[in-house]
Write an enzyme that holds these catalytic residues in place. Structure first.
Site, PDB file in Angstrom:
ATOM      1  N   LYS A  84       0.865  -0.283  -7.531  1.00  0.00           N
ATOM      2  CA  LYS A  84       0.424   1.115  -7.557  1.00  0.00           C
ATOM      3  C   LYS A  84       1.127   1.866  -8.681  1.00  0.00           C
ATOM      4  CE  LYS A  84      -0.102   5.076  -4.380  1.00  0.00           C
ATOM      5  NZ  LYS A  84       0.236   5.609  -3.037  1.00  0.00           N
ATOM      6  N   SER A 159      -3.740   7.273  -0.339  1.00  0.00           N
ATOM      7  CA  SER A 159      -3.761   7.393  -1.785  1.00  0.00           C
ATOM      8  C   SER A 159      -3.689   6.054  -2.515  1.00  0.00           C
ATOM      9  CB  SER A 159      -2.587   8.259  -2.252  1.00  0.00           C
ATOM     10  OG  SER A 159      -1.355   7.635  -1.938  1.00  0.00           O
ATOM     11  N   SER A 183      -0.886   6.369   3.460  1.00  0.00           N
ATOM     12  CA  SER A 183      -1.492   5.957   2.188  1.00  0.00           C
ATOM     13  C   SER A 183      -1.552   4.456   1.952  1.00  0.00           C
ATOM     14  CB  SER A 183      -0.757   6.612   1.014  1.00  0.00           C
ATOM     15  OG  SER A 183      -1.139   7.957   0.890  1.00  0.00           O
TER      16      SER A 183
END
Lengths: 494, 99
Positions: A84, A159, A183
């Site tokens: 990420k 997210s 997330s």
């Protein structure tokens, strides 16, 4: 498909080449990611160089060191990983999904990235995310939204939507995300992958660009519980560079029991997680899974966690307040972009830089958090929310006096259409209703696929256990996975 | 306890956060923030007078690391990401009057 344990063993044995494996995934990304947008940046050159290094090291060391020693040194030999874009990667641009860091090339690796490299993993690229991890759909990325591999008109959740979609689409073996209020778990649920949020403090936050420091946790995604567990075991553990990192050793996990791990397990089913707003098909699938777990020998205990519904309100005070403080560092001085104001003053430079660099959701949360911390309102908002956080924690303490694990839905809905919630922040926040309370309590939780709805979209089961019970949590999740079997894989088209 | 407020002066708070807003942005954010505050106001339903706040979930003792010398980031690397640099320092607009 072999799991990553077997793939890494084959690479260490010289039966497979890390370079060939990396090329396979890079080709797949090149072919299909244009339509999905899971990656903000693909690092083909870096991935192939890392794979080559692994292959050469194994060729050199294989005869001198046995498989056991090599497995200890390179548990992820040749395993491709998506990271990420909130985690710093030395020499590889890291934007946090934001314009304000569009040119940022970190001079250091995050702790978890160091661990990946040392373990022989091959980082294929940086995955897309909501800007500064603020969002539940990956539509708040400053660059482009990620699409759900199961249905490209729908969001993958967020997210960490890029990391989830990348594993669902088989662009990499496993990936890392971060979970502040859901997330990792919510996108895992919406993409039919497994996503683990470890106990707060179990994984170092060094090099994780901070959103809400009392809640942020790094978590792994995998196609199976076993893959997720192996990645977890590599990144978990103490790191002196994070003062909230917990020094106790990481307990080894054991997935050999399969569904037997559920025998005698006391499973709590909190009524509040099955309240209004839950799609009937999600409720039915999770209930059916709980019935199967009962038939496998678990004892089901219906219980109440009365403060559950206050989780969203408490979170949307605490997280923006912490974010408003953490994001003060983006001021156009030390890194990222800078914009000057008309009269060239310092204050104008701050304001113009932050106006240019931050998107709408980030601005809203900075304003909300600044208000919640401002003179005269601190007690009514931040102080109040911290006290409600105590009540939510106590719900978990009481529940775990009676049961070993809690079973709930991960997300109240399956994947929702892109654009459906972008104009209504509160509607977007409701996506986190089931994942926020465990975040506020700091306890570990995992999302495991448990079925699909009438449209064929994945449904996730959330399992929650007491702090530092990751080994047990993984064994229970593995037991559920063994009972349910695979829910299948999405079919990609160009 | 008194009910928490449901709205506030958005441009004033944005200025506290050193955030210049684009034209029309304050007007767009105000109703959205009011709706969020309305949602948050449900916390007022709970009597928390006797409840201790939670700031961290893990009991923290301040750990001390080993006091050993190790290399930090070289200055050039630490400055490599700055928008403006001069003589080994970050450059910002002048902010001391008369200097």
């Amino acid at each position: 498909m072999p799991g990553i344990l077997e793939t890494a063993r084959a690479v260490r044995a010289g039966e497979q080449s890390a370079e060939q494996l990396a090329r396979g995934h890079l080709d797949r990304i090149a072919r299909f990611d244009g339509a999905l947008g899971a990656f903000l940046r693909v690092d083909a050159e870096g991935a192939l160089a890392a794979a080559n290094t692994v292959d050469r090291r194994i060729a050199r060391d294989r005869s001198a060191k046995g498989e056991e020693e090599l497995a200890r040194e390179l548990p992820l030999a040749g395993i491709t990983v998506g990271v990420k874009d909130v985690l710093t990667t030395r020499g590889l641009r890291t934007t946090c999904g934001s314009r304000i860091l569009e040119n940022y090339v970190p001079p250091y690796d995050a702790h978890v990235v160091e661990r990946l490299r040392a373990a022989g993993a091959v980082i294929v690229g940086k995955t897309n995310m909501d800007e500064f991890a603020m969002g539940s759909s990956t539509e708040n990325s400053a660059y482009f939204p990620t699409r759900n591999p199961w249905d490209r008109t729908r969001a993958p959740g967020g997210s960490s939507g890029g990391s989830a979609a990348a594993v669902a689409a088989d662009f990499c073996d496993v990936s890392l995300g971060t979970d502040t209020g859901g997330s990792v778990r919510q996108p895992a649920s919406l993409t039919g992958t497994v996503g683990l949020k470890p106990t707060y403090g179990r994984v170092s936050r060094y090099g994780l660009i901070a959103f809400a420091s009392s809640l942020d946790v790094v978590g792994p995604f995998g196609g199976t519980v076993a893959d997720t567990a192996l990645l977890y075991s590599v990144v978990a553990g103490h790191d002196a560079r994070d003062s909230t990192s917990v020094p106790q050793p990481v307990a080894p996990y054991d997935l050999s029991r399969g569904p037997d791990a559920l025998r005698g397990l006391r499973v709590g089913v909190p009524a509040e997680y099955f309240a209004e707003g839950l799609e009937p098909e999600v409720a039915a699938s999770v209930r059916a899974t709980i019935d199967r777990v009962a038939r496998a020998g678990a004892e089901i205990v219906e219980l109440s966690m009365p403060h559950t519904r206050y989780g969203i309100a408490a979170y949307y005070v605490l997280a923006p307040a912490e974010a408003s403080s953490n994001l003060a560092r983006f001021d156009g001085v030390r890194y990222g972009v800078r914009r000057d104001g008309p009269r060239g003053s310092l204050d104008e430079m701050y304001g113009a830089t932050r106006d240019h660099g931050f998107g709408a959701e980030v601005k809203r949360r900075i304003i909300l958090g600044t208000f919640a911390l401002s003179e005269g309102y601190y007690d009514a908002f931040y102080g109040k929310a911290q006290k409600v956080r105590t009540l939510i924690r106590e719900d978990f303490v009481r529940a775990f006096e009676r049961v070993d694990a809690l079973f709930t839905p991960t997300s109240p809905t399956t994947a929702f259409p892109l654009g459906e919630r972008t104009d209504d922040p509160v509607a977007m926040y409701l996506a986190d209703v089931c994942t926020l309370p465990p975040s506020l309590a700091g306890v570990p939780a995992i999302s495991v696929p448990c079925g699909r709805d009438g449209r064929g979209l994945p449904i996730g089961l959330q399992i929650v256990m007491p702090a530092f019970h990751e080994a047990q949590l993984l064994a229970v999740a593995h037991g559920v996975e063994a009972l349910i079997g695979s829910i299948g894989k999405p079919t990609l088209t160009v | 306890m008194a009910d928490s407020p449901r709205s506030f002066d958005v441009p004033r708070v944005a200025a506290l956060a050193r955030l210049t807003l684009e034209p029309g942005e304050a007007d767009r954010f105000a109703p959205q923030l009011a709706r969020i505050l309305g949602y948050i106001s449900q916390l007022d339903e709970l009597d928390t007078a006797a409840i201790q706040p939670t700031s961290h979930v893990v009991p923290l003792t301040t750990p001390l690391r080993v006091d050993s010398v190790h290399a930090g980031l070289p200055r050039d690397e630490a400055l490599s990401q700055a928008p403006r640099v001069s003589d080994g320092a970050f450059v910002v607009p002048k902010f001391v009057e008369g200097a």
